[in-house]
Design an enzyme around this catalytic site. Structure first.
Site, PDB file in Angstrom:
ATOM      1  N   ASP A   1       0.859  -1.167   0.000  1.00  0.00           N
ATOM      2  CA  ASP A   1       0.000   0.000   0.000  1.00  0.00           C
ATOM      3  C   ASP A   1       0.915   1.243   0.000  1.00  0.00           C
ATOM      4  OD1 ASP A   1      -2.354   1.624   0.741  1.00  0.00           O
ATOM      5  OD2 ASP A   1      -1.310   1.792   2.653  1.00  0.00           O
TER       6      ASP A   1
ATOM      7  N   ASP B   1      -0.258   5.047   1.020  1.00  0.00           N
ATOM      8  CA  ASP B   1      -0.540   6.025   2.078  1.00  0.00           C
ATOM      9  C   ASP B   1      -0.440   5.399   3.463  1.00  0.00           C
ATOM     10  OD1 ASP B   1      -1.265   8.449   0.580  1.00  0.00           O
ATOM     11  OD2 ASP B   1      -2.927   7.255  -0.170  1.00  0.00           O
TER      12      ASP B   1
HETATM   13  P1  TMP Z   1      -4.360   3.705   0.542  1.00  0.00           P
HETATM   14  O1  TMP Z   1      -3.937   3.506   1.940  1.00  0.00           O
HETATM   15  O2  TMP Z   1      -4.838   2.482  -0.147  1.00  0.00           O
HETATM   16  O3  TMP Z   1      -3.372   4.453  -0.295  1.00  0.00           O
HETATM   17  O4  TMP Z   1      -5.713   4.551   0.688  1.00  0.00           O
HETATM   18  C1  TMP Z   1      -5.878   5.857   0.420  1.00  0.00           C
HETATM   19  C2  TMP Z   1      -6.163   6.673   1.632  1.00  0.00           C
HETATM   20  O5  TMP Z   1      -6.591   7.957   1.179  1.00  0.00           O
HETATM   21  C3  TMP Z   1      -7.257   6.181   2.541  1.00  0.00           C
HETATM   22  O6  TMP Z   1      -6.739   5.969   3.838  1.00  0.00           O
HETATM   23  C4  TMP Z   1      -8.262   7.328   2.618  1.00  0.00           C
HETATM   24  C5  TMP Z   1      -7.514   8.502   2.076  1.00  0.00           C
HETATM   25  N1  TMP Z   1      -8.323   9.526   1.389  1.00  0.00           N
HETATM   26  C6  TMP Z   1      -8.150  10.844   1.764  1.00  0.00           C
HETATM   27  O7  TMP Z   1      -7.363  11.145   2.674  1.00  0.00           O
HETATM   28  N2  TMP Z   1      -8.883  11.817   1.136  1.00  0.00           N
HETATM   29  C7  TMP Z   1      -9.780  11.547   0.134  1.00  0.00           C
HETATM   30  O8  TMP Z   1     -10.413  12.457  -0.407  1.00  0.00           O
HETATM   31  C8  TMP Z   1      -9.944  10.168  -0.244  1.00  0.00           C
HETATM   32  C9  TMP Z   1     -10.920   9.814  -1.326  1.00  0.00           C
HETATM   33  C10 TMP Z   1      -9.182   9.201   0.397  1.00  0.00           C
END
Ligand code: TMP
Length: 301
Positions: A49, A51
């Protein structure tokens, strides 16, 4: 020499010596570590992953770091306060749902779809250029986990495929790595929400299928079959995630062998730990470093 070095420090003991490590099933962990080490680096692929997994959750000064989507909140604060406010309101409303310890994943999914669609609509309505995106990333508080640059360099050096499976924004990941590492690793393959630009280089849409936290499964890796076929001689997987939605990111892997799952539990530890322990082989509690995955990788080398 290679054999002697392996015997010198038992990789499992070394891994478990880190204070942030929690495990539920030591014998399963021991078996998997053994399988990864004996398979060697040429049989490995890494699926991670982005973020709060590749990137930090806290910046060390008590501040929360940003996700790739949050770059737009930070970036537009000065130039479009209304947009920044709307994006922040979405985050404030939906982030607690994403990490709610009581709700089931099925209950969360419709909320996530709404969050992602609303956020992507706001972002594309603003029609930012790629140059503007670069300037947003430059000032944004996204940080690599301590030791992550070393991990990325090592994976590239040994030609280990690194699949970043992210519900964030793929273009922001690329720009971030380019800016912070100085290069985009050659072994990198991104599965994410990609921005579509028009002929004037304005961001006007996002790629299909939409990827949110809880659909990192077969419904979104259909287009990746050829990629996973090309690396089918690498059955062993190191999977890194920070959410329960990351547990099945290995869904596209052909000829799967040993899959070792490391989960970063960044917050709400007491409520979430039992569920994380059920899914991940190793859970790292409030650990802002890549030390444990690095130790494992070094044992495999
Ligand atoms: P990831 O961990 O798979 O990369 O997930 C993306 C993360 O992004 C998730 O924890 C939620 C976050 N997110 C935001 O912070 N702002 C937003 O507008 C959206 C759609 C997701």
């Amino acid at each position: 020499v290679r054999h002697q070095r392996r015997n010198a420090v038992d990789p499992l003991t070394d891994l478990l010596s880190s204070p942030s490590v929690r495990i539920q099933n030591p014998s399963a962990v021991a078996d998997k570590v053994k399988a990864l080490v004996s398979g060697g680096i040429d049989r490995l692929q890494v699926i991670s992953d982005f973020d709060y997994t590749i990137s930090k959750f806290y910046d060390g000064n008590g501040n929360r770091c940003l996700t790739t989507h949050m770059v737009f909140i930070e970036g537009t604060k000065e130039i479009d306060e209304a947009l920044a406010g709307k994006l922040k309101a979405l985050n404030d409303a939906y982030l607690p749902i994403e990490f709610d310890a009581q709700m089931t994943i099925e209950e969360k999914v419709p909320h996530m779809e709404l969050w992602w669609r609303s956020s992507h609509r706001l972002i594309t309505e603003a029609k930012f250029s790629r140059t503007t995106l670069r300037s947003f990333v430059k000032v944004s508080n996204i940080l690599l986990r301590d030791g992550c640059d070393g991990l990325l360099v090592l994976l590239e050096k040994h030609k280990v495929p690194l699949i970043l499976f992210s519900a964030g924004i793929g273009d922001i990941i690329e720009i971030f790595l380019e800016q912070r590492l100085g290069f985009v690793p050659a072994n990198l393959h991104i599965i994410s929400n990609m921005i579509l630009f028009d002929q004037n280089d304005c961001a006007v849409n996002f790629s299909d299928p939409l990827i949110h936290t809880f659909n990192k499964n077969s419904s979104v890796v259909g287009q990746e079959r050829a990629f996973f076929h090309d690396i089918r001689n690498r059955p062993n997987v190191l999977l890194l995630g920070d959410s329960l939605g990351d547990l099945h990111m290995d869904v596209g892997v052909e000829n799967e062998g040993a899959v070792f799952k490391i989960g970063f539990l960044n917050f709400n530890v007491d409520a979430l730990l039992p569920k994380y322990l059920d899914g991940y082989d190793i859970v790292l509690i409030q650990d802002q470093s890549m030390n444990v995955p690095l130790k494992l990788l070094r044992a495999i080398l």
